[in-house]
Structures are given as structure tokens and as C-alpha cells.
Design a protein around this motif. Structure first.
Motif, PDB file in Angstrom:
ATOM      1  N   GLU A 276       6.439  12.417   0.096  1.00  0.00           N
ATOM      2  CA  GLU A 276       7.747  11.765   0.034  1.00  0.00           C
ATOM      3  C   GLU A 276       7.928  10.885   1.259  1.00  0.00           C
ATOM      4  O   GLU A 276       7.539  11.266   2.369  1.00  0.00           O
ATOM      5  N   THR A 277       8.481   9.705   1.076  1.00  0.00           N
ATOM      6  CA  THR A 277       8.758   8.805   2.190  1.00  0.00           C
ATOM      7  C   THR A 277      10.199   8.317   2.102  1.00  0.00           C
ATOM      8  O   THR A 277      10.852   8.455   1.062  1.00  0.00           O
ATOM      9  N   PHE A 278      10.708   7.760   3.195  1.00  0.00           N
ATOM     10  CA  PHE A 278      12.023   7.132   3.190  1.00  0.00           C
ATOM     11  C   PHE A 278      11.985   5.921   4.100  1.00  0.00           C
ATOM     12  O   PHE A 278      11.123   5.802   4.964  1.00  0.00           O
TER      13      PHE A 278
ATOM     14  N   GLN B  58      -1.243  10.549  -1.589  1.00  0.00           N
ATOM     15  CA  GLN B  58      -0.829  11.691  -0.778  1.00  0.00           C
ATOM     16  C   GLN B  58      -1.805  11.959   0.386  1.00  0.00           C
ATOM     17  O   GLN B  58      -2.664  12.832   0.321  1.00  0.00           O
ATOM     18  N   PRO B  59      -1.680  11.190   1.475  1.00  0.00           N
ATOM     19  CA  PRO B  59      -2.603  11.368   2.600  1.00  0.00           C
ATOM     20  C   PRO B  59      -2.491  12.746   3.233  1.00  0.00           C
ATOM     21  O   PRO B  59      -1.422  13.354   3.297  1.00  0.00           O
TER      22      PRO B  59
ATOM     23  N   PHE C 130       0.867  -1.177   0.000  1.00  0.00           N
ATOM     24  CA  PHE C 130       0.000   0.000   0.000  1.00  0.00           C
ATOM     25  C   PHE C 130       0.900   1.221   0.000  1.00  0.00           C
ATOM     26  O   PHE C 130       1.652   1.455   0.946  1.00  0.00           O
ATOM     27  N   ASP C 131       0.866   2.004  -1.060  1.00  0.00           N
ATOM     28  CA  ASP C 131       1.809   3.098  -1.283  1.00  0.00           C
ATOM     29  C   ASP C 131       1.127   4.440  -1.053  1.00  0.00           C
ATOM     30  O   ASP C 131       0.302   4.886  -1.861  1.00  0.00           O
ATOM     31  N   VAL C 132       1.473   5.102   0.033  1.00  0.00           N
ATOM     32  CA  VAL C 132       0.810   6.368   0.360  1.00  0.00           C
ATOM     33  C   VAL C 132       1.148   7.480  -0.629  1.00  0.00           C
ATOM     34  O   VAL C 132       0.372   8.430  -0.782  1.00  0.00           O
ATOM     35  N   THR C 133       2.284   7.385  -1.305  1.00  0.00           N
ATOM     36  CA  THR C 133       2.618   8.433  -2.273  1.00  0.00           C
ATOM     37  C   THR C 133       1.697   8.392  -3.488  1.00  0.00           C
ATOM     38  O   THR C 133       1.637   9.361  -4.252  1.00  0.00           O
TER      39      THR C 133
END
Length: 203
Positions: A193-195, A178-179, A172-175
Motif C-alpha cells: 500500500e502506498t499514499f 510488492q517490493p 513505475f508502480d511498486v504495488t
């Protein structure tokens, strides 16, 4: 600077508490009353609290004249024992905000905010049809907190809806959507953006 709650100095005209505990995910809570009327409202005191079984909570912190000691969401959950948490995408920010209006108990926030609904699978409740994810929940506890209208609602997740375009390589990719997150005052943030940060000892 130091102050105690209830004695905020004049140099802080607005309460910074919400800005300190931030960002916070937003639970867009859908409920249905015993008469079958749907309700939809956002709550920023919201989070996941356990994995097995999966559980979530949200807190309601004010009351409406037509609901006595609380608001529609908690009142409906008292009647039916179920609710659905919908995750808010950045693209849904205006509809989410519109659904926060203090409307009469018989009003339909889905219609007011122009939000399409879909049926849940395991509970008698609607969900936001286009939400990136929706969590069908059965209430386990409603706790009265300190304060006149403060309640925490806990629920076990009994069904999960994932929007197909938000899945990438089995994750499940929040990007992808964009929550939206709540800050203090009238401010919000969006995750673009995530890391990855492995825990000590993990490869």
C-alpha cells in the motif's frame, strides 16, 4: 535504555541496529568475474544516492575465506568495474534468500536459486530476467569503511530495465509487484500500500 555499540546489555541478546534502521530496500546484486562466471547476492545496505546522473550504492559487510577481505560481489566488481542491481519482488523472496548462501566463488547463484538470467545491454553482466526493474551500473568508487570487511560500492546507472506489467499510466508502480524490504534480525516486510504526500507549496 541507552547503550554504546560493543557494550549491548544482556536484555538485548540480538543487535537491534538493523531493526532501527528499517525498512531497507534490497539490492539483488548481479556480477560477473573476469573469467565470465556469474554471481548473484542480496544486500540490504542498499539505496539510491543521486538523481543526475542516477547513482546507487550498496555495502558489503563480511568476507569469505576464498575471497580474502570481502565477498564475491565486491571482488568481481574490482575485476570488471560493473554490476547490475535487481529489485526483489515478494514473489521472489525464496529465490533471493537461496542466493544469499555462502557458496564457493566458482558457484553460480542463478542456477543454485533457480533464477532465470538475461543479458544486460550496456555492461558485460547478467541480470535477473523476471525482476520488476534492473539497473545496469558502472562502478565509480569502492570505499573501505571502518571494520575488517566493510566496503561501500558506488555506481552510476547506465541502463534501466522495467518489466512492462509494472508500468501503469506511465509510472513505475511498486504495488504491481510488492517490493521486499529488510528489517532487523530475520524479519522482512513487503510494500502493498502506498499514499501520496505533497511537499509544502506543491499543488
Amino acid at each position: 535504555m541507552f547503550y554504546t555499540p560493543g557494550a549491548r546489555p544482556p536484555s538485548l541478546p540480538h543487535d537491534p541496529f538493523g531493526a532501527i534502521v528499517a525498512p531497507r530496500p534490497i539490492g539483488w546484486i548481479a556480477t560477473r568475474d573476469a573469467a565470465g562466471r556469474d554471481n548473484l547476492a542480496p544486500y540490504s545496505f542498499f539505496n539510491a544516492v543521486a538523481y543526475a546522473p542516477p547513482q546507487v550504492m550498496f555495502a558489503s559487510t563480511s568476507a569469505k575465506p576464498d575471497r580474502g577481505d570481502t565477498k564475491d560481489s565486491v571482488a568481481n566488481i574490482r575485476e570488471t568495474g560493473v554490476f547490475c542491481v535487481n529489485i526483489v519482488a515478494f514473489a521472489m523472496r525464496h529465490a533471493m534468500n537461496a542466493s544469499s548462501a555462502a557458496l564457493p566463488r566458482e558457484a553460480d547463484e542463478f542456477a543454485h536459486a533457480g533464477v532465470a538470467r538475461a543479458p544486460c545491454q550496456t555492461i558485460g553482466c547478467a541480470r535477473v530476467a523476471e525482476a520488476p526493474a534492473s539497473l545496469e551500473c558502472r562502478a565509480t568508487q569502492i570505499l573501505r569503511l571502518e571494520g575488517a570487511a566493510n566496503f561501500a560500492v558506488f555506481g552510476e546507472v547506465v541502463g534501466v530495465h522495467l518489466r512492462p506489467d509494472c508500468l501503469r499510466d506511465g509510472r513505475f508502480d511498486v504495488t504491481a509487484f510488492q517490493p521486499l524490504a529488510r528489517l532487523g534480525y530475520r524479519d522482512y516486510a513487503v510494500v502493498r500500500e502506498t499514499f501520496t504526500l505533497p511537499r509544502p507549496g506543491e499543488n
